[in-house]
Scaffold this motif. Structure first.
Motif, PDB file in Angstrom:
ATOM      1  N   HIS A 267       0.684  -1.141   0.112  1.00  0.00           N
ATOM      2  CA  HIS A 267       0.225   0.125   0.146  1.00  0.00           C
ATOM      3  C   HIS A 267       0.768   1.045  -0.004  1.00  0.00           C
ATOM      4  O   HIS A 267       1.862   1.186   0.226  1.00  0.00           O
ATOM      5  CB  HIS A 267      -0.767   0.189   1.163  1.00  0.00           C
ATOM      6  CG  HIS A 267      -0.235   0.018   2.706  1.00  0.00           C
ATOM      7  ND1 HIS A 267       0.204  -1.180   3.118  1.00  0.00           N
ATOM      8  CD2 HIS A 267      -0.042   0.749   3.326  1.00  0.00           C
ATOM      9  CE1 HIS A 267       0.732  -0.998   4.263  1.00  0.00           C
ATOM     10  NE2 HIS A 267       0.458   0.235   4.520  1.00  0.00           N
TER      11      HIS A 267
ATOM     12  N   GLU B 216       3.454   6.463   8.520  1.00  0.00           N
ATOM     13  CA  GLU B 216       3.708   5.517   9.478  1.00  0.00           C
ATOM     14  C   GLU B 216       5.111   5.137  10.214  1.00  0.00           C
ATOM     15  O   GLU B 216       5.846   4.830   9.467  1.00  0.00           O
ATOM     16  CB  GLU B 216       3.250   4.021   8.693  1.00  0.00           C
ATOM     17  CG  GLU B 216       1.922   4.152   8.164  1.00  0.00           C
ATOM     18  CD  GLU B 216       1.597   2.826   7.361  1.00  0.00           C
ATOM     19  OE1 GLU B 216       2.563   1.881   7.637  1.00  0.00           O
ATOM     20  OE2 GLU B 216       0.714   2.970   6.367  1.00  0.00           O
TER      21      GLU B 216
ATOM     22  N   HIS C   9       5.003   0.362   0.492  1.00  0.00           N
ATOM     23  CA  HIS C   9       5.449  -0.282   1.264  1.00  0.00           C
ATOM     24  C   HIS C   9       4.505  -1.811   1.520  1.00  0.00           C
ATOM     25  O   HIS C   9       3.533  -1.549   0.861  1.00  0.00           O
ATOM     26  CB  HIS C   9       5.989  -0.076   2.783  1.00  0.00           C
ATOM     27  CG  HIS C   9       4.712   0.650   3.348  1.00  0.00           C
ATOM     28  ND1 HIS C   9       4.226   1.806   3.033  1.00  0.00           N
ATOM     29  CD2 HIS C   9       4.080   0.187   4.561  1.00  0.00           C
ATOM     30  CE1 HIS C   9       3.418   1.965   3.912  1.00  0.00           C
ATOM     31  NE2 HIS C   9       3.414   1.296   4.943  1.00  0.00           N
TER      32      HIS C   9
HETATM   33 FE   LIG Z   1       1.721   0.590   6.093  1.00  0.00          FE
END
Ligand SMILES: [Fe+2]
Length: 455
Positions: free
Chosen positions: A343, A349, A380
């Motif tokens: 995604h 994140e 990632h």
């Molecule tokens: Fe992620």
């Protein structure tokens, strides 16, 4: 049993609840009845108000506490600039002025424990954005310490609420509002302005912090989940009033104000609050008590299902910061690629690992006390080996994450990384991208007649 089996027992008393009105006194009768600021508070105490929100904030967001103390906190000398002992290191790289905003996926080896530091001197700014002066943004730091803070020293931050994720050791935290013992797999939140100090147990400490410059943490909405689940309000622990009577010793109070440190001195303990009541207070939470909710049919749910705390922005559903965990849990989904999907996220994140192994990464590159950062729209997902294994696994019910606790600070903001993070710490892993995703091979196969048709 859904409680972390701690090696060290907690000697302190707590009240429980989240965003629940508290009143606590260390001496019977020290809390005024009904009025907050009587002409003469009980026992000759001073009444002092501590505001966590504007006075006029909506009732369901209004955070204020009344403190009844021996000497008001205003009784101190002028503040002076204060420099943390740096052992020759250039501390300019530890402020937001050194942020580099880069789209690369980043991963860091475990950060070292600096034995000579204490909780105040051992914090190293790693990532963040925004500014406390305009109440925008966040700051993510690593911390480690081999020493308690100096005797008769307290600290407070005017910049933000501090979320502490302890990875190693035990923190004995004395705050104005009471005492808390924090152990690995517990988190601590200290709202801005509250004075505290950190003493160590028999071991050094290490962990992660998130400073929230805007607003405060709250529990996420549960929607169709209903009235229970995820982090339940009753499992948050709030200190009870505990004070020391000391109006003779010389104390120092260090203040973080717009990322700069200042120091002042006073001849009374800052921990002299005999009683308090209100909604603005520190708290801790055992991550082992988190009630995991997940798919029992197919597909991998969004990681928002693991949110412990959230700090909402003004955009509905979008957080300035979410604190998300990946606890031990059963995976039972059928016909499903069970690890996180590939995604790109409009949120950034930042991940850390308290203990154990994280199921989405193979090869041991993501270790306890290490970290990774997948910034806004940086691609990632599982690495090549993880993809191969998860695509071919027999999909039986399986418990994953036993003995492990990974977590994520997720933010809608774009994150910069300091010089310390990128260079000086020497912890950035070379070849993270190359080793994780470049080995992915095409498995694209279609019948030849479709390939011809496509042409
Ligand atoms: Fe992620």
């Amino acid at each position: 049993m859904p409680v972390t089996p701690f090696a060290v027992q907690d000697p302190y008393e707590y009240n429980t609840g989240f965003a629940s009105y508290q009143e606590t006194t260390a001496v019977p009768g020290a809390l005024p009845i009904a009025c907050n600021s009587p002409q003469k508070p009980p026992y000759g105490l001073y009444a002092e108000k501590l505001s966590g929100t504007a006075f006029t904030a909506p009732r369901d967001r209004n955070l204020q506490s009344w403190l009844y103390r021996i000497i008001p906190s205003a009784s101190h000398a002028d503040f002076e600039p204060y420099s943390v002992p740096s052992k020759g290191q250039d501390l300019r790289g530890l402020t937001s002025s050194s942020y580099k905003f880069i789209p690369d996926q980043l991963r860091f080896d475990p950060f070292d424990i600096e034995e000579s530091s204490d909780f105040l001197t051992g914090r190293r700014l790693l990532s963040g954005c925004g500014s406390p002066s305009t109440k925008t943004g966040i700051a993510i730091s690593m911390f480690s310490a081999g020493n308690s803070m100096p005797s008769k020293q307290a600290f407070y931050s005017a910049d933000g609420d501090l979320l502490v994720v302890l990875q190693h050791g035990v923190m004995d935290v004395r705050t104005e509002l009471g005492r808390l013992l924090v152990r690995p797999n517990e988190i601590l939140v200290i709202p801005r302005g509250i004075r505290y100090r950190v003493d160590l147990g028999s071991e050094a400490i290490r962990g992660y912090t998130l400073e929230l410059y805007d607003g405060h943490f709250q529990l996420p909405e549960l929607g169709p989940i209903g009235s229970n689940g995820l982090a339940n309000a009753r499992d948050f622990q709030i200190p009870v009033a505990a004070y020391e009577e000391d109006t003779e010793s010389k104390w120092s109070v260090v203040c973080q104000f717009n990322e700069q440190l200042f120091i002042t001195h006073q001849e009374h303990s800052p921990f002299d609050v005999v009683a308090w009541h209100g909604l603005y207070y520190p708290f801790k939470y055992d991550l082992g008590r988190f009630n995991v909710i997940g798919s029992t049919s197919f597909d991998h749910p969004d990681p928002s299902i693991y949110t412990v705390l959230t700090a909402p922005s003004n955009t509905p559903g979008m957080a300035i910061a979410d604190f998300v965990i990946f606890p031990p849990r059963w995976l039972v989904q059928e016909d499903t690629f069970r690890p996180p999907w590939y995604h790109r996220n409009t949120m950034a994140e930042f991940m850390g690992l308290i203990c154990g192994d994280y199921d989405a990464k193979s090869g041991g590159g993501f270790k306890p006390a290490g970290a990774s950062l997948h910034n806004v729209m940086s691609s990632h997902g599982g690495d090549s080996d993880t993809h191969h294994k998860a695509s071919n696994d027999k999909l039986e019910p399986r418990k994953i994450g036993t003995g492990s606790m990974a977590f994520m600070f997720e933010t809608s903001l774009m994150l910069g990384v300091t010089d310390w993070g990128l260079t000086w710490s020497k912890k950035r892993q070379a070849g993270y991208q190359e080793h994780s995703w470049q080995p992915l091979k095409s498995h694209f196969t279609i019948p030849e007649h479709l390939r011809s048709h496509d042409k």
